[in-house]
Structures are given as C-alpha cells and as structure tokens.
Design a protein around this motif. Structure first.
Motif, PDB file in Angstrom:
ATOM      1  N   GLU A 466       0.826  -1.217   0.000  1.00 43.06           N
ATOM      2  CA  GLU A 466       0.000   0.000   0.000  1.00 43.06           C
ATOM      3  C   GLU A 466       0.855   1.261   0.000  1.00 43.06           C
ATOM      4  OE1 GLU A 466      -2.937  -0.195   3.110  1.00 43.06           O
ATOM      5  OE2 GLU A 466      -4.209  -1.528   1.945  1.00 43.06           O
ATOM      6  N   ILE A 473      -1.403   6.270  -6.770  1.00 41.81           N
ATOM      7  CA  ILE A 473      -2.708   6.929  -6.897  1.00 41.81           C
ATOM      8  C   ILE A 473      -2.553   8.440  -6.786  1.00 41.81           C
ATOM      9  CG2 ILE A 473      -3.425   6.937  -4.476  1.00 41.81           C
ATOM     10  CD1 ILE A 473      -5.719   5.726  -7.233  1.00 41.81           C
ATOM     11  N   LEU A 474      -1.455   8.884  -6.152  1.00 43.64           N
ATOM     12  CA  LEU A 474      -1.229  10.327  -6.068  1.00 43.64           C
ATOM     13  C   LEU A 474      -0.535  10.849  -7.316  1.00 43.64           C
ATOM     14  CD1 LEU A 474      -0.268  10.750  -2.332  1.00 43.64           C
ATOM     15  CD2 LEU A 474      -2.263  11.686  -3.484  1.00 43.64           C
TER      16      LEU A 474
ATOM     17  N   ARG B  47     -10.150  -1.540  -5.744  1.00 39.05           N
ATOM     18  CA  ARG B  47      -8.848  -1.553  -6.427  1.00 39.05           C
ATOM     19  C   ARG B  47      -9.019  -1.570  -7.940  1.00 39.05           C
ATOM     20  NH1 ARG B  47      -4.471  -2.222  -3.395  1.00 39.05           N
ATOM     21  NH2 ARG B  47      -3.295  -3.264  -5.024  1.00 39.05           N
ATOM     22  N   ALA B  50      -9.571   1.998  -8.708  1.00 40.74           N
ATOM     23  CA  ALA B  50      -8.317   2.749  -8.605  1.00 40.74           C
ATOM     24  C   ALA B  50      -7.378   2.443  -9.758  1.00 40.74           C
ATOM     25  CB  ALA B  50      -7.628   2.425  -7.281  1.00 40.74           C
ATOM     26  N   PHE B  52      -5.533  -0.423  -9.867  1.00 38.03           N
ATOM     27  CA  PHE B  52      -4.464  -1.335  -9.452  1.00 38.03           C
ATOM     28  C   PHE B  52      -4.708  -2.734 -10.006  1.00 38.03           C
ATOM     29  CE2 PHE B  52      -4.220   1.695  -5.781  1.00 38.03           C
ATOM     30  CZ  PHE B  52      -2.993   2.211  -6.146  1.00 38.03           C
ATOM     31  N   PRO B  76      -3.111   3.878 -12.420  1.00 37.27           N
ATOM     32  CA  PRO B  76      -3.663   4.636 -11.291  1.00 37.27           C
ATOM     33  C   PRO B  76      -3.205   6.083 -11.282  1.00 37.27           C
ATOM     34  CG  PRO B  76      -2.461   2.674 -10.524  1.00 37.27           C
ATOM     35  CD  PRO B  76      -2.469   2.631 -12.006  1.00 37.27           C
ATOM     36  N   ASN B  80      -6.476  10.770 -11.658  1.00 37.42           N
ATOM     37  CA  ASN B  80      -6.860  11.906 -10.821  1.00 37.42           C
ATOM     38  C   ASN B  80      -7.757  11.482  -9.666  1.00 37.42           C
ATOM     39  OD1 ASN B  80      -6.585  14.517 -10.097  1.00 37.42           O
ATOM     40  ND2 ASN B  80      -8.233  15.282 -11.392  1.00 37.42           N
ATOM     41  N   MET B  81      -7.361  10.383  -9.026  1.00 38.60           N
ATOM     42  CA  MET B  81      -8.083   9.898  -7.856  1.00 38.60           C
ATOM     43  C   MET B  81      -7.161  10.001  -6.648  1.00 38.60           C
ATOM     44  SD  MET B  81      -9.829   6.449  -9.297  1.00 38.60           S
ATOM     45  CE  MET B  81     -11.117   6.488 -10.538  1.00 38.60           C
ATOM     46  N   SER B  82      -7.737   9.820  -5.482  1.00 37.31           N
ATOM     47  CA  SER B  82      -6.933   9.679  -4.283  1.00 37.31           C
ATOM     48  C   SER B  82      -7.474   8.506  -3.508  1.00 37.31           C
ATOM     49  CB  SER B  82      -7.004  10.923  -3.414  1.00 37.31           C
ATOM     50  OG  SER B  82      -5.907  11.747  -3.670  1.00 37.31           O
ATOM     51  N   MET B  83      -6.637   7.972  -2.661  1.00 34.63           N
ATOM     52  CA  MET B  83      -7.104   6.797  -1.925  1.00 34.63           C
ATOM     53  C   MET B  83      -6.582   6.855  -0.501  1.00 34.63           C
ATOM     54  SD  MET B  83      -6.977   2.937  -3.288  1.00 34.63           S
ATOM     55  CE  MET B  83      -7.320   1.503  -2.293  1.00 34.63           C
ATOM     56  N   PHE B  85      -5.837   4.321   2.646  1.00 37.39           N
ATOM     57  CA  PHE B  85      -5.618   2.895   2.784  1.00 37.39           C
ATOM     58  C   PHE B  85      -5.862   2.442   4.212  1.00 37.39           C
ATOM     59  CE2 PHE B  85      -3.208   4.357  -0.787  1.00 37.39           C
ATOM     60  CZ  PHE B  85      -3.356   3.369  -1.726  1.00 37.39           C
ATOM     61  N   GLN B  86      -6.189   1.175   4.317  1.00 40.16           N
ATOM     62  CA  GLN B  86      -6.432   0.586   5.631  1.00 40.16           C
ATOM     63  C   GLN B  86      -5.218   0.756   6.540  1.00 40.16           C
ATOM     64  OE1 GLN B  86      -7.675  -3.459   5.325  1.00 40.16           O
ATOM     65  NE2 GLN B  86      -8.333  -3.550   7.441  1.00 40.16           N
ATOM     66  N   ALA B 151      -4.333  12.680   0.938  1.00 39.93           N
ATOM     67  CA  ALA B 151      -5.215  12.294  -0.160  1.00 39.93           C
ATOM     68  C   ALA B 151      -6.006  13.481  -0.692  1.00 39.93           C
ATOM     69  CB  ALA B 151      -6.161  11.196   0.311  1.00 39.93           C
ATOM     70  N   PRO B 156      -8.679  15.580  -5.619  1.00 34.76           N
ATOM     71  CA  PRO B 156      -9.021  14.536  -6.586  1.00 34.76           C
ATOM     72  C   PRO B 156     -10.467  14.679  -7.050  1.00 34.76           C
ATOM     73  CG  PRO B 156      -9.182  13.667  -4.367  1.00 34.76           C
ATOM     74  CD  PRO B 156      -8.665  15.066  -4.235  1.00 34.76           C
ATOM     75  N   GLU B 157     -10.742  14.120  -8.211  1.00 40.34           N
ATOM     76  CA  GLU B 157     -12.144  14.044  -8.635  1.00 40.34           C
ATOM     77  C   GLU B 157     -12.867  12.945  -7.874  1.00 40.34           C
ATOM     78  OE1 GLU B 157     -12.164  15.166 -13.336  1.00 40.34           O
ATOM     79  OE2 GLU B 157     -11.455  13.186 -12.761  1.00 40.34           O
ATOM     80  N   LEU B 160     -11.190   7.415  -2.854  1.00 35.31           N
ATOM     81  CA  LEU B 160     -11.468   6.021  -2.511  1.00 35.31           C
ATOM     82  C   LEU B 160     -10.983   5.769  -1.090  1.00 35.31           C
ATOM     83  CD1 LEU B 160     -10.044   4.511  -5.818  1.00 35.31           C
ATOM     84  CD2 LEU B 160     -12.385   5.234  -5.356  1.00 35.31           C
ATOM     85  N   ASP B 162     -10.436   2.702   1.750  1.00 37.23           N
ATOM     86  CA  ASP B 162     -10.441   1.258   1.970  1.00 37.23           C
ATOM     87  C   ASP B 162     -10.384   0.981   3.468  1.00 37.23           C
ATOM     88  OD1 ASP B 162     -10.233  -1.441   1.826  1.00 37.23           O
ATOM     89  OD2 ASP B 162      -8.198  -1.476   1.032  1.00 37.23           O
TER      90      ASP B 162
END
Lengths: 572, 353
Positions: A466, A473-474, B47, B50, B52, B76, B80-83, B85-86, B151, B156-157, B160, B162
């Motif tokens: 991750e 993703i960035l 994912r 995203a 991935f 990814p 133009n996304m952001s995520m 994470f757990q 993020a 971002p548009e 996400l 998780d």
C-alpha cells in the motif's frame, strides 16, 4: 484552499519499460544458469569426438578411482551431518533457551566460525595438527616425551578432514536450530505446563517436536555443505592420498584435462543437491517451523543453576576448535620466523608481512582482482537481484514465477559444478571468456544470486504494497515510485545484500579454482597456491587480512548475514 | 465533475469470480459505501476503480472517460483519484509535511505554493505543529488525519477509502466518521468507501451497496437498506433480524406456525415458500393472549436479559422457531412463561433473495 493549481494532471507516464526489462532479466538469467548447465549435460553425454555416448557414466560407475571418492564423500557428509547436529543442537538450545551467561558472545563466536573461509580453517589446522610439525603435536611430545614420529593428531586423514569440515559447517545447523527456538513463543510451553506437563514432558512433547524439523533440515544442509566443499578436502585429503568427489572433478582438469568425465562426475553432485534441497524445503515447509497465531511472547528461559558456568565452559571448549585455536595458529605463523614454532620475543618478525605485501608480486594482482570482482559482483548482483525481487514480490509482470525460480536455481549448483559448467561454456566460441575476469564475475554473480534475491525479497515483503499504491494513486508512475518510495525504504536491505555478496566473493574458492588463470588470480586462489608450495607463513598473513576485511564489512553492515534472515553463506 | 460508473464489472482469479458482473452508477458528489463481509469482493472492486487491478470483463467510466476495460487500463497515476488505505500507507522515511506534499510535488507545483497549501491543509486537520514529525512518532488518529490530508490536498475528482477506520479505537472511529463526512460535504468529490462495519456505512453514506460473494445484493439509502432489506443476507448483515420461513397462502399471506401472517413488500406467488424478515424491536410482546388482531404467534420465553434501556428476549414459537424480541425494560416476564407475539404486517418484509 484554491482548486485551480492542483487540478493539473500528473504528467503522462513515459514508455512502459516493464517488458524490455523482463526480457533482459530473463535472458540474463538464462545465460547465467541455463547455459552452463546445458553444456555440462551435453559434455557428459559426448566423447572426445563429440559423438553421443553413455561411456562417461559407464566409466564412472565401474572405475574404482571414481567409486572410492564417491564412497568417501558419502562417509564424510554423513559423519559431518551427525557431528554438526550433536554439537549445534545443545549449543543452540543453551544460547536460545537457557540462562547461560555470555550468550551473545557465544553467538558472535559461532558467527566468526561461520564467516571463516573453510579452506583457511583447514590450513590453520595444518599448522596445529600436522603429524610432526603441528603445534599441538609438538606440545604433546614435549609434555609426554614421546619419541619423534609418534604423534597425537594427524590432520591428513579421513577423521581429520571430517573434524575440520564439521568445525566450519556446524554454524549452519546452529543458526537453524537457534532461530527455530527463538521463534517458539514461551506461551506454547506455558500452555503445556499449566495443563500439568513437567519440564521434561514439556520439552519432549512440545519443544523438541517444534524444533525437530529445523534440526533435520540443518542436518541436510550440513550434509550438502560437506558434500560440495572443495577447499578443505583439497588441502587435507590430497596429501593423505585420497579424493572426494570435488577434488576428483578438479583433478580431471589437471593435465591431461578430461572435461567429459568431469562433466559426467558433476551431474550426480548436481542431482543429489537438488534432491537434498527439495527434502529440506519439504521438512521446513510442513507444520511446526513457522509458529502461527497471536502475539508472540518471549521465549521462556530454563534456569541452569549450578550448571550455568560448566555449560559456558563447554561452549568455549567447543569453540576452541573452529575459532580460538585456528586463529591463534594463523596469528602465530604470521609473526613467527618459523611457522611451526611458538611465537616469542626471539623469533618475532614482520618479515612475513613485508614479504606478502611488498615482495610477493602475486599479492597485489590478487588483491586488485579480488576487490574489483567483489565490488563489481556486489553492485551488479544487488541491482540484478533487486529488479528480480521487485518483479516477483509485486507480481509486476506475467512470468514472475519463472524469474523467481531461475534466480534461486543456482543454490542447487555446487560451486565446483558451476565452475566446470562455466569452463565448458566459455572456452569455446561464441563466448570466449576463459582467462578474463569476466568469467569469474559471472561465476560470482551466479553463486550469490539466490541468497541476494531471497534477502531482498524478504526486505521487500517488509515494505507494505500500500505504500507503493499510495504513491501511484497520487500520480507517480511505477518507476517514480520505485525511486522515491521503494528504494529509500529498502536502503538497509540493499546495503546488507551488497556487503553479503562482497564477503562471499572474497571467500569463494571452488568455482574460482576452476576458472582462474595466472592473470586472474584472486586471494583465495593465491592462498590455495601458496599452500601447495608450503608457504604457510605467507598464507597466515593473507588469511588474517582476509578475515580482517570480512569482519570489518560484516560489522559495518551491522547485520550478520544468515543470523535472523534466511540467508545462506556458501562454503568455498 | 465526474460520476463513476461500473458496467458489468468482473474480476476472475482462475475460475473463481471475486467480482461478479457488478453494475453501479455513482453520481458526482455522492458518497457510496460498499458494505459487506470480508471476502465479498468490495476491496477488489475498489482496487479495480483505482486501476491497481485490471478487469476480466466489463468497464469503468469516470465521467465519459473509459478508465478500465479488459483491453486497456489507465494506470492509477493518471486517474486523478486519491485513496486512503487501511494501513494508512504513510511513508516512514518522509516527515508529515513531506508525505502531504508528495502529490503536489508530482504535479510540479512551485515550491512556495506547496509550502503554503501544506500548511493550510495540516491546520485544517489539526496537525499544524506536527509537520516535521515522522509518521512513526504519531498516534493512530494523527496518522489517519495525515493520510486524509495527503489524499485530499491534490483535490481529486474521486476519493477512494479502503476500511479507513478499522485500525482506530472506538472513540476515534466515531469522531473520524463525521470527519470523513464533513470533508466530503466540504469538497464534494465523488467518494467510494469500503467497509465491513454497518454503522460506519450508515453514518457516512448517501447510498449503501451491500455486497456478497462478488455481487451487489442491494443498493439503496441507509433507510431503505435497513427498513426494506431485499434478501436474507442483507436483513441479517444490517442489524439484527428474525427470518421466518413459511408456505405461501395467497399473494399477501404465508402460513407460519399455524398462524396466517400478512406481509408487505413483493407479491407472493402461489404454492411457493417465502422468507420474511422482522426486526426484533418491531415485534410486540404480550403476556396475555391478544385477541382480534392479525399476525399473532404464540410461544414461550426461553431467556431474557436486562440491558438497561430495554430487555432482550428469545422466544420460541410453538413450531420451535427462536425469535429475538426487544421489549421495554419494565416488561419483565420469567422464562418458560407462555407469551404472544404481534408481528405488524408492515414490518414483515418479504425477502426475495
């Protein structure tokens, strides 16, 4: 917070490099591994004229000069395996599970015998226990007044050889057993105690079954090391008038060379190694070795009571053999006028040092070659292993499994066999590399690849995927992520791997002995040569230098290869 | 402005489909929760969105841009996304400020502007004075806020998430739920939120997609999902629920334990079997026979526990079905006593799944 500026999209990725890289790596792996093994197989099935034949194998199976070394090798390997278990299991237990004092020191000393090149140990034991001149034998006769010619030890014998090999092989078993014991959480033993098991029952029903796989695997590894070792038998068995498989293969390259027979004799060694490694993987892969579940509590230490100090003395007595005595003998010989005399003020000299460093023309060349090869092999090997480890750990491309398999395959090729394979591959067009440093470079990279790969893969597994996903993703491409996130996080692992390869190159003998020429000698080969000419004082100086370099690097890396990781140093 | 649309999205590993023919349209600015037990395919779906993971079939569109299809997947970094994470995935070798600035650096924004924006954002998530710390020196809640800032700073548009709150303790989790919703309302990006925690989904989402075995079982507002579960899986997964099985009598009644239960929701086919879901707090418990009312079932109390504000009963019906009933705290009926249960027809939902 304004929206305008950040809306700019990250720049489009450059060309996707993964496929060219994959192809390059796959091709390189094939050249490193598939090529020598193919030539080996080809040669073993052809005669002088190049026609297909089973004749080579037929001769191996019927000629006593081939059967005897095989029997000798099996005897040596089996004895070494048994002795190593007998020594390493109690020692591993004392260090991991008892309240013996100075446990760290014992671990460090075992590590010292681990990184001592076995051929150097063998030469040191020549100094100690050669029939007449050996220091221990001299001590014996001066104490007992025994007649000249009567001696206590004869290192040039089968038992002597087994003893010396065991001295430098037991750390493999020790590491496996001590690690397994370290990993058994104390809870498992506590659970047995609370259910009514006394100390002995707990040991018998819980602890021992849990370490048994590690011990068995250790025995196999010791067997394997003893079987594929070249240096010690070449130094001790040949003067005693017998051969092992490895020295026999080597002798087939002496004049007049018989490469077909050497190739045929290498194949059984290769097959046996593959089988033993499979057996080891099976033993370790099944239940028990990896303890599952919950938070691990610290291992519970057994109180030895009055036996604490006797236990420590026992450990030190055992460590006399691989460490104290040999190091002492080397030190003695390096600074004494006569290597077989004890050092005193009268016979102290720096002549040997002076001779090795300034008079012996071969030293400079060998040092230069060794350092050049060490740096190149470590740098290229680390980079190569890193790329493969990244691709397999992150499943970055299709075919990553095959890459991982190829990268670990050399572990099954004994150094001497690889030497034969490379000799056969690179003495003929299109690649004539014999006589250059390149062939040694290829050998060293191939030999260190499996451990380097495993080490870096373990390091990569410690980097949560991750962390890389977050960078992607960035807006970072795969390569940018590799450079900005993955590489910095792997820094210590990469440095450790580099040092590890460098150290294994310095101590490598069995492949180098097949591939060197007068212009491409390395230190280990030089030591081997000096041993044949009987110049033990010069060897001692070189050997101490070699040990100094090794220890400096191991300590500098601040990580002891093989202790803690799954890394495995090869015997030279 | 970007909606996110999944069309027949499928991901197979070998023979098993982890994500099985999912279609879902998320309008711009909506917060959708993918809710389901572990292994239901919700994280794989995320994912896939995203980039991935590449789909085996189907496609993903953001706005009118085709992002993923079996033929072509936009990586990814170009979505133009952001995520979030757990594991938070904060880079341990960078300070808080460097972590947050990372996305802006990649966008080649001039460094003075980066500095200012990072400072603003860190202040917004109340981390201003921790800018030069390393992630290892922060508490779980602080790490979570750094990952939010990192993020969101790239605007971002699509955002996400998780299981973003699963590593926090209960108090912080509650606080962060509202924080996530507040930030969403402030910036209005399209958000996809993956969780297995139904209360997390209830408090944050505009729409909940309950997933099971790679499929969406039900899509609806939190109220719809709770009040009108369509399948037994949804009824059990979202809050406690009693499931009753019975033979269809006519298009509105089933036979259960000798009683005729009128139910709401779909019309029943004749001759089949139907399952109903009834929430424990919708059932009325009575120690005396209820006369003249429909949907009454008799039984006896097996056990009951006092929970402060109410009592939790298990009542076994004459036919041997255990039902959970939530009754007022003052209604204290001893075990083994005969009781009558009233199941209001509007609360007996026909399950189709």
């Amino acid at each position: 917070m304004s929206a305008a500026s950040a809306k700019a999209r990250p720049r489009a990725a450059a060309i996707d490099l993964s496929w060219p890289i994959l192809l390059f790596v796959a091709a390189a792996l094939c050249v490193l591994i598939v090529l020598p093994v193919s030539w080996l197989v080809y040669y073993s099935f052809t005669d002088h004229a190049g026609a297909f034949t089973f004749g080579n194998f037929l001769r191996l199976a019927t000629d006593a000069t081939f059967i005897d070394p095989l029997v000798t090798t099996v005897i040596i390997a089996t004895s070494v395996g048994a002795i190593c278990c007998l020594v390493a299991a109690p020692m591993g237990w004392l260090v991991a599970r008892s309240d013996m004092p100075l446990k760290r020191t014992v671990r460090v000393l075992v590590m010292a015998s681990f990184v001592t090149p076995p051929f150097l140990g063998a030469i040191a034991w020549e100094l100690l226990a050669a029939p007449n001149s050996g220091l221990l034998n001299q001590l014996y006769s001066s104490l007992t007044g025994a007649a000249p010619g009567v001696h206590l030890f004869d290192i040039y014998s089968l038992t002597g050889l087994i003893f010396v090999i065991a001295c430098y092989t037991f750390p493999y078993v020790f590491v496996l057993v001590a690690n397994a014991l370290d990993r058994i959480p104390g809870d498992l033993e506590d659970a047995s105690s609370i259910l009514g098991g006394n100390a002995w029952t707990t040991a018998r029903r819980v602890t021992i079954p849990l370490v048994l796989p590690a011990l068995l695997a250790g025995a196999l590894v010791a067997f394997l090391q003893a079987m594929t070792l070249f240096g010690s038998p070449a130094i001790l068995a040949i003067p005693a008038g017998f051969h092992t498989m490895t020295t026999k293969i080597w002798s087939l390259f002496q004049y007049p060379p018989k490469p077909e027979l050497a190739a045929a004799a290498s194949l059984p060694l290769l097959v046996l190694t593959v089988l033993l490694l499979r057996a080891e993987a099976m033993i370790l892969g099944r239940r028990g070795y990896s303890v599952v579940g919950g938070r691990n509590s610290d291992p519970r230490l057994v109180r030895l009571g009055v036996l604490r100090w006797p236990a420590l003395i026992l450990c030190f007595m055992l460590l006399l053999n691989p460490v104290f005595l040999p190091y002492g003998a080397l030190f003695n010989a390096a600074f004494s006028r006569v290597p077989s005399q004890l050092l005193s003020l009268q016979n102290f000299t720096l002549h040997n040092v002076d001779f090795v460093l300034f008079e012996l023309s071969a030293t400079k060349l060998a040092l230069k070659n060794t350092f050049l090869l060490g740096v190149l092999a470590a740098t290229i090997g680390t980079a190569f292993a890193l790329v493969i480890a990244y691709m397999t750990a992150r499943k970055a491309i299709p075919g990553h499994r095959a890459l991982g398999f190829l990268a670990t395959a050399p572990v099954a090729i004994p150094g001497i066999v690889l030497g034969v394979g490379l000799f056969l591959s690179y003495t003929r067009p299109p690649f004539v590399l014999y006589g250059t440093l390149w062939i040694l470079l290829i050998a060293f990279i191939t030999i260190s690849l499996p451990s380097a790969y495993q080490q870096l893969q373990a390091a990569l597994r410690g980097v949560h995927p991750e962390l890389e996903d977050a960078s992607r993703i960035l807006g970072a491409t795969r390569l940018q992520t590799l450079g900005r996130i993955t590489a910095p996080l792997l820094r210590t692992g990469v440095i450790a791997t580099w040092c590890f390869i460098f150290v294994s190159v310095i101590r490598e003998l069995s492949a180098a002995i097949m591939l060197f020429t007068s212009e491409t000698k390395v230190i280990s080969v030089l030591i081997f040569d000096l041993n044949e000419s009987g110049d033990l004082a010069a060897i001692s100086v070189l050997g101490l230098m070699m040990l100094a370099i090794t220890f400096t690097i191991v300590i500098a890396a601040n990580r002891i290869p093989g202790f803690g990781g799954d890394v495995r140093l090869r015997n030279a | 402005m970007a909606s996110v649309e999944l069309r027949g999205l499928t991901k197979r590993y070998g023979a098993s489909a982890v994500v099985d023919d999912i279609s879902l349209k998320i309008e711009h600015g909506m917060l959708v929760c993918l809710l389901g037990p572990s292994g239901c395919g919700k994280t794989t779906t995320l994912r896939l969105i995203a980039g991935f993971v590449e789909p085996s079939a189907g496609e993903i569109l953001v706005g009118d841009r085709l992002m993923s299809s079996p033929q072509r997947t936009v990586p990814p970094e170009r979505r133009n996304m952001s995520m979030i994470f757990q594991s938070y995935a904060l880079w341990p070798h960078m300070t808080v400020a460097e972590n947050v600035a990372y996305g802006l650096r990649l966008r080649r924004i001039e460094s003075g502007a980066i500095k200012e924006r990072v400072a603003n954002f860190l202040a917004a998530v109340r981390l201003g004075d921790l800018a030069n710390r390393y992630p290892g020196e922060l508490s779980g809640g602080q790490q979570q806020r750094v990952s939010l800032a990192r993020a969101l700073i790239v605007e971002p548009e699509t955002l996400l998430l998780d299981e973003p709150l699963s590593n926090l303790d209960a108090n912080l989790r509650e606080e962060m739920r509202f924080e996530v919703r507040r930030l969403h309302d402030q910036y209005r990006y399209t958000t996809v939120y993956v969780t297995h925690d139904q209360s997390e989904a209830m408090t944050t989402a505009d729409l909940i997609a309950v997933m099971n075995a790679g499929k969406i079982e039900q899509l609806g507002s939190p109220e719809e999902i709770y009040d009108k579960p369509r399948s037994e899986f949804v009824a059990r997964f979202i809050g406690a629920s009693n499931i009753l099985h019975g033979k269809n009598v006519d298009e509105a009644h089933i036979a259960f334990d000798g009683a005729k239960l009128r139910c709401s929701g779909a019309k029943l086919s004749s001759g089949g079997m139907t399952s109903l879901s009834v929430r424990p707090h919708d059932i009325r418990l009575s120690a005396a026979p209820i006369s003249g009312a429909e949907n009454v079932v008799s039984g006896k109390v097996i056990r009951q526990v006092f929970l402060g504000g109410h009592r939790d009963y298990v009542v076994e019906t004459a036919g041997g079905t255990p039902l959970r009933v939530v009754a007022p705290a003052e209604q204290n009926i001893a075990p083994e006593t005969a009781v009558w249960l009233h199941l209001p027809p509007e609360c007996c939902h026909v399950l189709v799944g």
